[in-house]
Structure formats: C-alpha cells, structure tokens
Design a protein around this motif. Sequence first.
Motif, PDB file in Angstrom:
ATOM      1  N   GLU A  25       0.834  -1.216   0.000  1.00 57.02           N
ATOM      2  CA  GLU A  25       0.000   0.000   0.000  1.00 57.02           C
ATOM      3  C   GLU A  25       0.863   1.258   0.000  1.00 57.02           C
ATOM      4  O   GLU A  25       0.557   2.233  -0.691  1.00 57.02           O
ATOM      5  CB  GLU A  25      -0.938   0.009   1.216  1.00 57.02           C
TER       6      GLU A  25
ATOM      7  N   SER B 207      -6.386   5.398   4.635  1.00 58.21           N
ATOM      8  CA  SER B 207      -6.477   3.945   4.653  1.00 58.21           C
ATOM      9  C   SER B 207      -5.151   3.309   5.107  1.00 58.21           C
ATOM     10  O   SER B 207      -5.140   2.345   5.872  1.00 58.21           O
ATOM     11  CB  SER B 207      -6.941   3.491   3.258  1.00 58.21           C
TER      12      SER B 207
ATOM     13  N   GLN C 121      -6.288   7.660   0.370  1.00 52.50           N
ATOM     14  CA  GLN C 121      -5.286   6.592   0.431  1.00 52.50           C
ATOM     15  C   GLN C 121      -4.450   6.695   1.710  1.00 52.50           C
ATOM     16  O   GLN C 121      -4.172   5.677   2.362  1.00 52.50           O
ATOM     17  CB  GLN C 121      -4.393   6.614  -0.811  1.00 52.50           C
TER      18      GLN C 121
ATOM     19  N   TYR D 244       1.072   4.207  -2.800  1.00 53.70           N
ATOM     20  CA  TYR D 244       1.003   5.628  -2.415  1.00 53.70           C
ATOM     21  C   TYR D 244       2.212   6.380  -2.985  1.00 53.70           C
ATOM     22  O   TYR D 244       2.066   7.456  -3.574  1.00 53.70           O
ATOM     23  CB  TYR D 244       0.971   5.709  -0.888  1.00 53.70           C
TER      24      TYR D 244
ATOM     25  N   ASP E 208      -8.115  12.131  -3.448  1.00 51.57           N
ATOM     26  CA  ASP E 208      -7.759  10.708  -3.606  1.00 51.57           C
ATOM     27  C   ASP E 208      -6.530  10.341  -2.763  1.00 51.57           C
ATOM     28  O   ASP E 208      -6.503   9.286  -2.124  1.00 51.57           O
ATOM     29  CB  ASP E 208      -7.478  10.379  -5.080  1.00 51.57           C
TER      30      ASP E 208
END
Length: 146
Positions: free
Chosen positions: A8, A110, A107, A12, A103
């Motif tokens: 993740e 999260s 991200q 990013y 956006d």
Amino acid sequence: MKKELSNEVNIYLANIGVSYIKLHNLHWNVVGSQFKAVHEYLETLYDAMADVLDATAELLKMNGEMPMASMKDYLAVATINELESSEVDANSVMNTVLNDMEDLKIQALSIRKLASEEDQFDVVSAMENDIENYNKTIWFIKSMLK
Ligand SMILES: [Fe+2]
C-alpha cells in the motif's frame, strides 16, 4: 512491516511520483487570466510533493522494504491518472488537483488505519502529517474555486 502495508505504501509512493510530474504538466500548461497565481501555486505543491516522495521512500527503506523507484513501476500501479501534454484552463486545473488531493488523502487515511492495526507508528505519523497537508491544500483549492 507486513507485505500488505508495504504494498500500500508503495502504491502511495507511485501516486506521489505521478502527481509530482502531473503538477509540473499543469504548472507549464495552465492558461487564462489566473495563469500567474495558479502557475506559482502549483510550484509550491510540487515542491512539497518532492519532499513527500523522498520521505515515503525512505520510510520503506528504514523498515527494510524496497521502494519503487522508476516511472515504469509507478505507472504500473498508480491510481492517479496522468494527463496529455496540452493547455488547460485554470478552473479545470484546480478541479483536477482537488480530485487528486482528495484521492491521496483517502489513500493516506487507509494506510494510516492499516499501519495503526500493526502498531507501525512511524507510518501512522507520516500519514497523519500528510493528511494534515492535504486538508490544507483542499481548503485552499476549494476557496479558490468559490
Ligand atoms: Fe517552473
């Protein structure tokens, strides 16, 4: 760091890399009566993005993970879309940047949650810092679009 989290963070990182170039595209190609203000504002955003790029990659290195480091890798996983190399009016520029910042914020939120579940506090702290910056940018752009 668990694989899911490092993946993740790498996505990013890819989005930050793509955004860095995309902000230059808009900085060069914005047109209209607000050219100077938008052109200069975008420079502050890509300068800040360069710091986030470096900090995010080094966060992975400090945790023994390999940060993606090529445009080829970034484009393969990024969720932020690039733009054509062409003139754009200032209003579209600001709407595009607003969407991208929203956006990136989603991200980062999260990743923060995932990192928190793993007690990966360095990632939590980095994401909180980034989210604060996105909030400020989102507020600025929304004010400019009123
Ligand atoms: Fe410039």
